[in-house]
Design a protein around this motif. Structure first.
Motif, mmCIF file in Angstrom:
data_model
loop_
_atom_site.group_PDB
_atom_site.id
_atom_site.type_symbol
_atom_site.label_atom_id
_atom_site.label_comp_id
_atom_site.label_asym_id
_atom_site.label_seq_id
_atom_site.Cartn_x
_atom_site.Cartn_y
_atom_site.Cartn_z
ATOM 1 N N ARG A 114 40.635 23.955 39.662
ATOM 2 C CA ARG A 114 40.708 24.182 41.102
ATOM 3 C C ARG A 114 40.025 25.509 41.412
ATOM 4 O O ARG A 114 40.410 26.544 40.877
ATOM 5 C CB ARG A 114 42.161 24.210 41.584
ATOM 6 N N LEU A 115 39.047 25.453 42.280
ATOM 7 C CA LEU A 115 38.279 26.632 42.660
ATOM 8 C C LEU A 115 38.876 27.214 43.937
ATOM 9 O O LEU A 115 38.871 26.566 44.987
ATOM 10 C CB LEU A 115 36.814 26.264 42.863
ATOM 11 N N TYR A 116 39.399 28.438 43.844
ATOM 12 C CA TYR A 116 40.107 29.070 44.961
ATOM 13 C C TYR A 116 39.173 30.065 45.661
ATOM 14 O O TYR A 116 38.371 30.758 45.020
ATOM 15 C CB TYR A 116 41.355 29.799 44.461
ATOM 16 N N PHE A 117 39.346 30.146 46.990
ATOM 17 C CA PHE A 117 38.623 31.095 47.843
ATOM 18 C C PHE A 117 39.657 31.940 48.579
ATOM 19 O O PHE A 117 40.324 31.444 49.494
ATOM 20 C CB PHE A 117 37.723 30.356 48.849
ATOM 21 N N GLN A 118 39.831 33.179 48.141
ATOM 22 C CA GLN A 118 40.841 34.067 48.704
ATOM 23 C C GLN A 118 40.158 35.195 49.461
ATOM 24 O O GLN A 118 39.403 35.987 48.882
ATOM 25 C CB GLN A 118 41.720 34.648 47.593
ATOM 26 N N LYS A 119 40.428 35.290 50.756
ATOM 27 C CA LYS A 119 39.861 36.360 51.579
ATOM 28 C C LYS A 119 40.650 37.638 51.362
ATOM 29 O O LYS A 119 41.892 37.631 51.397
ATOM 30 C CB LYS A 119 39.882 35.957 53.051
ATOM 31 N N VAL A 120 39.904 38.734 51.154
ATOM 32 C CA VAL A 120 40.503 40.028 50.837
ATOM 33 C C VAL A 120 39.814 41.083 51.685
ATOM 34 O O VAL A 120 38.586 41.034 51.900
ATOM 35 C CB VAL A 120 40.361 40.361 49.333
ATOM 36 N N ASN A 121 40.596 42.054 52.151
ATOM 37 C CA ASN A 121 40.072 43.191 52.906
ATOM 38 C C ASN A 121 40.351 44.457 52.108
ATOM 39 O O ASN A 121 41.509 44.789 51.818
ATOM 40 C CB ASN A 121 40.731 43.263 54.280
ATOM 41 N N LEU A 122 39.291 45.157 51.717
ATOM 42 C CA LEU A 122 39.406 46.377 50.922
ATOM 43 C C LEU A 122 39.443 47.580 51.847
ATOM 44 O O LEU A 122 38.514 47.799 52.643
ATOM 45 C CB LEU A 122 38.228 46.500 49.957
ATOM 46 N N THR A 123 40.505 48.375 51.741
ATOM 47 C CA THR A 123 40.682 49.578 52.548
ATOM 48 C C THR A 123 40.700 50.778 51.619
ATOM 49 O O THR A 123 41.465 50.787 50.630
ATOM 50 C CB THR A 123 41.980 49.510 53.352
ATOM 51 N N PRO A 124 39.912 51.822 51.872
ATOM 52 C CA PRO A 124 39.930 53.000 50.991
ATOM 53 C C PRO A 124 41.290 53.680 51.003
ATOM 54 O O PRO A 124 41.917 53.852 52.049
ATOM 55 C CB PRO A 124 38.852 53.905 51.593
ATOM 56 N N SER A 126 44.127 52.544 49.754
ATOM 57 C CA SER A 126 45.296 51.657 49.757
ATOM 58 C C SER A 126 44.955 50.403 48.961
ATOM 59 O O SER A 126 43.808 50.179 48.549
ATOM 60 C CB SER A 126 45.705 51.296 51.183
ATOM 61 N N GLU A 127 45.971 49.593 48.774
ATOM 62 C CA GLU A 127 45.788 48.364 48.026
ATOM 63 C C GLU A 127 45.014 47.345 48.867
ATOM 64 O O GLU A 127 45.055 47.367 50.103
ATOM 65 C CB GLU A 127 47.151 47.785 47.638
ATOM 66 N N PRO A 128 44.277 46.425 48.223
ATOM 67 C CA PRO A 128 43.571 45.385 48.977
ATOM 68 C C PRO A 128 44.559 44.475 49.703
ATOM 69 O O PRO A 128 45.632 44.140 49.182
ATOM 70 C CB PRO A 128 42.786 44.644 47.896
ATOM 71 N N ARG A 129 44.200 44.090 50.890
ATOM 72 C CA ARG A 129 45.067 43.275 51.734
ATOM 73 C C ARG A 129 44.578 41.827 51.691
ATOM 74 O O ARG A 129 43.422 41.533 51.988
ATOM 75 C CB ARG A 129 45.078 43.812 53.156
ATOM 76 N N VAL A 130 45.488 40.952 51.298
ATOM 77 C CA VAL A 130 45.175 39.526 51.195
ATOM 78 C C VAL A 130 45.369 38.901 52.562
ATOM 79 O O VAL A 130 46.424 39.071 53.199
ATOM 80 C CB VAL A 130 46.057 38.849 50.135
ATOM 81 N N LEU A 131 44.378 38.133 52.995
ATOM 82 C CA LEU A 131 44.409 37.519 54.320
ATOM 83 C C LEU A 131 44.689 36.033 54.183
ATOM 84 O O LEU A 131 43.799 35.228 53.860
ATOM 85 C CB LEU A 131 43.067 37.742 55.040
ATOM 86 N N GLY A 132 45.935 35.658 54.412
ATOM 87 C CA GLY A 132 46.297 34.244 54.415
ATOM 88 C C GLY A 132 46.325 33.629 53.024
ATOM 89 O O GLY A 132 46.135 34.296 51.999
ATOM 90 N N ASP A 133 46.573 32.322 53.023
ATOM 91 C CA ASP A 133 46.603 31.559 51.775
ATOM 92 C C ASP A 133 45.186 31.165 51.378
ATOM 93 O O ASP A 133 44.332 30.914 52.228
ATOM 94 C CB ASP A 133 47.458 30.300 51.940
ATOM 95 N N PRO A 134 44.930 31.082 50.072
ATOM 96 C CA PRO A 134 43.564 30.728 49.647
ATOM 97 C C PRO A 134 43.291 29.239 49.834
ATOM 98 O O PRO A 134 44.174 28.387 49.688
ATOM 99 C CB PRO A 134 43.551 31.116 48.172
ATOM 100 N N GLY A 135 42.051 28.935 50.172
ATOM 101 C CA GLY A 135 41.605 27.552 50.155
ATOM 102 C C GLY A 135 41.088 27.187 48.775
ATOM 103 O O GLY A 135 40.678 28.046 47.992
ATOM 104 N N HIS A 136 41.105 25.916 48.451
ATOM 105 C CA HIS A 136 40.682 25.511 47.118
ATOM 106 C C HIS A 136 39.942 24.182 47.184
ATOM 107 O O HIS A 136 40.105 23.395 48.123
ATOM 108 C CB HIS A 136 41.880 25.402 46.167
ATOM 109 N N ILE A 137 39.130 23.957 46.161
ATOM 110 C CA ILE A 137 38.359 22.728 45.986
ATOM 111 C C ILE A 137 38.709 22.166 44.614
ATOM 112 O O ILE A 137 38.654 22.878 43.604
ATOM 113 C CB ILE A 137 36.843 22.995 46.085
#
Length: 702
Positions: A114-124, A126-137
């Motif tokens: 299963r190939l997952y696509f997880q959106k992440v926002n990197l903030t200097p 602080s820890e990276p912020r995960v945006l929502g649940d990942p989509g997968h194929i």
């Protein structure tokens, strides 16, 4: 086998249930046994096939399974030495529309399909912020390699499996759109995306073929050579990458790297690197990874540089100066370096970070300087980064089983590496992501030095409260008790239908009928079904009395007084004034007659004082008168004795006191009397042995 199998596809009109349709059988085998499923479905056709064809197919199936088992064991041994399936890495970072935004692309699941696509926002800071649940194929095989590249503003994503390769186009919103799926019959070993033309893909196979796929021309084979470049090596691993020229590719194997012109004649090329004296290679050194480092940009390195990694060293090679590396450095990693990432410089004028990861999770950071026409060099010594296993001490103490599970997850092999440097006004921070074979994605935030020099400290991992909380949640999910697996039960089938396939055999006796009756009723087979009576329980053995010699001996041995018991036994049997005699080997029956004659025939030999119940008179009694009934009885058993010995036997029997007639109340036990009367021939032997003097040595064995 033709009488039991029907090879045609038409339905058979035969009413015999011993005929199996091969077409139906193949449909059952192909439709009810998916890959990797241990719940094999058994139908009555398959069961009849196994019964009818078992004696014939056993040899061929055994040889086929033996070949497959040998091949699987050889493959497993090669994987234990070096597992090159995840060469290049199965984790990629796709940048988004804004700086610091993007998404991680990685495989997950038990089979990594299963190939997952997880959106992440990197903030200097602080820890990276995960945006929502990942989509997968969902794919049809395990994901081995994920490659991403942005060419002319178009983000492309390529995925390699064992026998398939796929290409996606990622939109600005982060949605992947499939472009092409390719099947590789011999197995794919590597893929690369072109930095020059969008959508151009290079594919390598285990057969030694290098293919190029473009949206305009499709798939075309550029190079094929089943043999290695420099010397013989049994590994089928092949690798391909691009160069500074759009129509020139590099082809690599375990022995070296070669540059191939796609527009020239097939097979010609120029060696770029060779494992030998030119590069000062060690004995047994092999190429593990080759990567093109040149990229289009104002702050990139020279576009003709290539990175080549072996199990011992790291080489930087220039296309313009083949065979002689510009830089060589012994990395000292304990495991094979199969992952490498070249990052953009944190700031203008700073060297470019190069991450090198071993298969065991070890990380090293190098800073490569040299822009334009300057020679590439290492800006400062390489730095070792904290690995996943180093964070084990930061977790709370656990019980041994949970501690072992945590350590096992943290030390799983690394199969993916990705990194990004978000824009920051202060000290730059390197966001490092690592994918393990267990499907876990780990993040590390490392503070980079503005000017890495010889005395600069190594980057340290920062444990923020957010990172601690995230690790606590991950540990809690890891230590949760998994649901109990379903209890496996053997597939059921109708034994009545199977028993009806064969004609009953005619057999004598009650056993076959009882067996068939018990099987038809589905109950346990008992002895009465076979016509056998249950065995009677034996009466318990009598408890040992006070004169049981064996019990006394065992009791003395248990208490550790076996020697004292033996001395008492010798003293009671020999007397205080006699020396012990040599033991005479006698059979059980001769001992019986000897003891009988010793009791009845008094001699001058010393003997232990007899008990009052067994006291015999000193004077030998006169032979009693035998009644007529007893004489007739003696005549009956004396018929088998030769005539010349009958008188001697009668004289001996006359000396024996009869029950109730012996003087002094002494009588012979009935068991001894019956034994004497039952074996006349052995009585003569007993008479002979009793008449011999005690000083004479016995014969051998008697």
């Amino acid at each position: 086998m033709l009488e039991n199998f029907k090879l045609e596809g038409a339905r058979s009109r035969s009413k015999k249930k011993t005929v199996v349709s091969v077409k139906r059988l193949l449909q059952d085998l192909g439709g009810h046994q998916p890959w990797g499923c241990p719940w094999a479905y058994l139908s009555h056709r398959q069961r009849r096939f196994s019964i009818l064809g078992g004696p014939i197919l056993s040899t061929s199936v055994a040889s086929l399974l033996g070949e497959l088992l040998h091949e699987e064991l050889a493959l497993r041994w090669e994987q234990l030495l070096l597992d090159d399936a995840f060469t290049g890495g199965a984790l990629a970072w796709v940048p988004g529309r804004t700086p610091g935004a993007g998404q991680l692309v990685y495989p997950a699941g038990g089979a990594l399909d299963r190939l997952y696509f997880q959106k992440v926002n990197l903030t200097p800071g602080s820890e990276p912020r995960v945006l929502g649940d990942p989509g997968h194929i969902r794919l049809r095989g395990p994901v081995r390699q994920v490659v991403t590249r942005t060419v002319q503003g178009e983000a492309l994503l390529a995925v390699r499996s064992d026998y398939h390769c796929a290409l996606w186009k990622v939109s600005k919103q982060g949605q992947p759109a499939p472009l092409q799926v390719l099947q590789v019959e011999k197995g794919a070993t590597g893929i690369s995306l072109s930095p020059h033309l969008p959508g151009e893909l290079a594919i390598c196979s285990r057969s030694g073929a290098i293919c190029l796929w473009t949206p305009q021309d499709g798939l075309q084979q550029l190079y094929k050579d089943p043999e290695t470049l420099v010397f013989r090596d049994p590994s089928p691993w092949r690798w391909a990458d691009f160069t500074a020229h759009p129509r020139v590719l590099t082809v690599g194997d375990r022995t070296g790297v070669k540059m191939v012109d796609t527009q020239g004649p097939q097979g010609c090329g120029l060696l770029l690197f060779r494992g030998g004296a030119e590069a000062s290679c060690q004995k047994g050194e092999r190429v593990l990874l080759t990567q093109y480092l040149g990229e289009c940009g104002p702050e990139c390195l020279h576009p003709t540089l290539h990175l080549i990694c072996t199990q011992f060293s790291l080489y930087l090679v220039d296309e313009r100066l083949p065979l002689v590396p510009l830089l060589k450095w012994n990395h000292g990693l304990p495991s094979a370096p199969l992952l490498a990432r070249l990052l953009p410089p944190p700031r203008t004028g700073l060297p470019r970070p190069l991450l090198l990861a071993g298969q065991g999770g070890e990380l090293q950071l190098l800073h490569i300087a040299g822009e334009g026409a300057s020679t590439p060099r290492l800006a400062g010594p390489p730095q070792s980064l904290p690995s996943r296993s180093d964070s084990l001490s930061a977790f709370p103490p656990l019980e041994p089983k949970s501690q072992w599970r945590l350590q096992e997850r943290l030390t799983a092999p690394a199969i993916g590496l990705a990194a990004a440097i978000p824009p920051s006004a202060n000290t730059p921070v390197l966001s490092l992501f690592q994918l393990s074979a267990a499907g876990d994605v780990f993040h590390q935030g490392l503070h980079l030095q503005a000017d890495p020099g010889p005395d600069s400290p190594a980057p340290t991992a920062s444990w923020t409260p957010q990172a601690t909380a995230s690790c606590s949640r991950w540990l809690k999910a890891l230590l949760e008790v998994p649901p109990a697996p379903p209890v496996w039960a053997a597939p059921t089938f109708s034994h009545r239908r199977l028993l009806g396939c064969f004609e009953p055999q005619k057999a004598e006796g009650k056993a076959p009928e009882g067996l068939r009756t018990a099987m038809a009723k589905g109950r346990l087979l008992q002895l009465r079904d076979l016509g056998l009576l249950p065995t009677e329980e034996r009466a318990p053995a009598p408890e040992p009395g006070p004169e049981d010699e064996l019990s006394e001996r065992l009791e003395a041995a248990w208490e550790g007084q076996a020697a004292a018991w033996w001395e008492r036994r010798r003293g009671s049997s020999l007397g205080p004034s006699k020396q012990p005699k040599r033991h005479k080997r006698r059979t059980q029956l001769s001992n019986t007659f000897s003891s009988l004659s010793g009791r009845l025939d008094l001699s001058d030999a010393a003997s232990p004082p007899p008990s009052p119940e067994r006291t015999l008179p000193a004077a030998r009694p006169q032979p009693p008168v035998t009644p007529p009934s007893q004489e007739s009885t003696q005549e009956l058993w004396a018929r088998a004795v030769p005539s010349e010995r009958q008188q001697t036997l009668r004289d001996y029997m006359a000396e024996l006191p009869l029950r109730g007639d012996a003087p002094g109340g002494a009588s012979v036990p009935s068991s001894q009397t019956s034994s004497v009367r039952a074996t006349p021939s052995r009585q003569r032997a007993a008479v002979r042995s009793g008449s011999q003097p005690h000083c004479k040595k016995p014969r051998m064995g008697f």
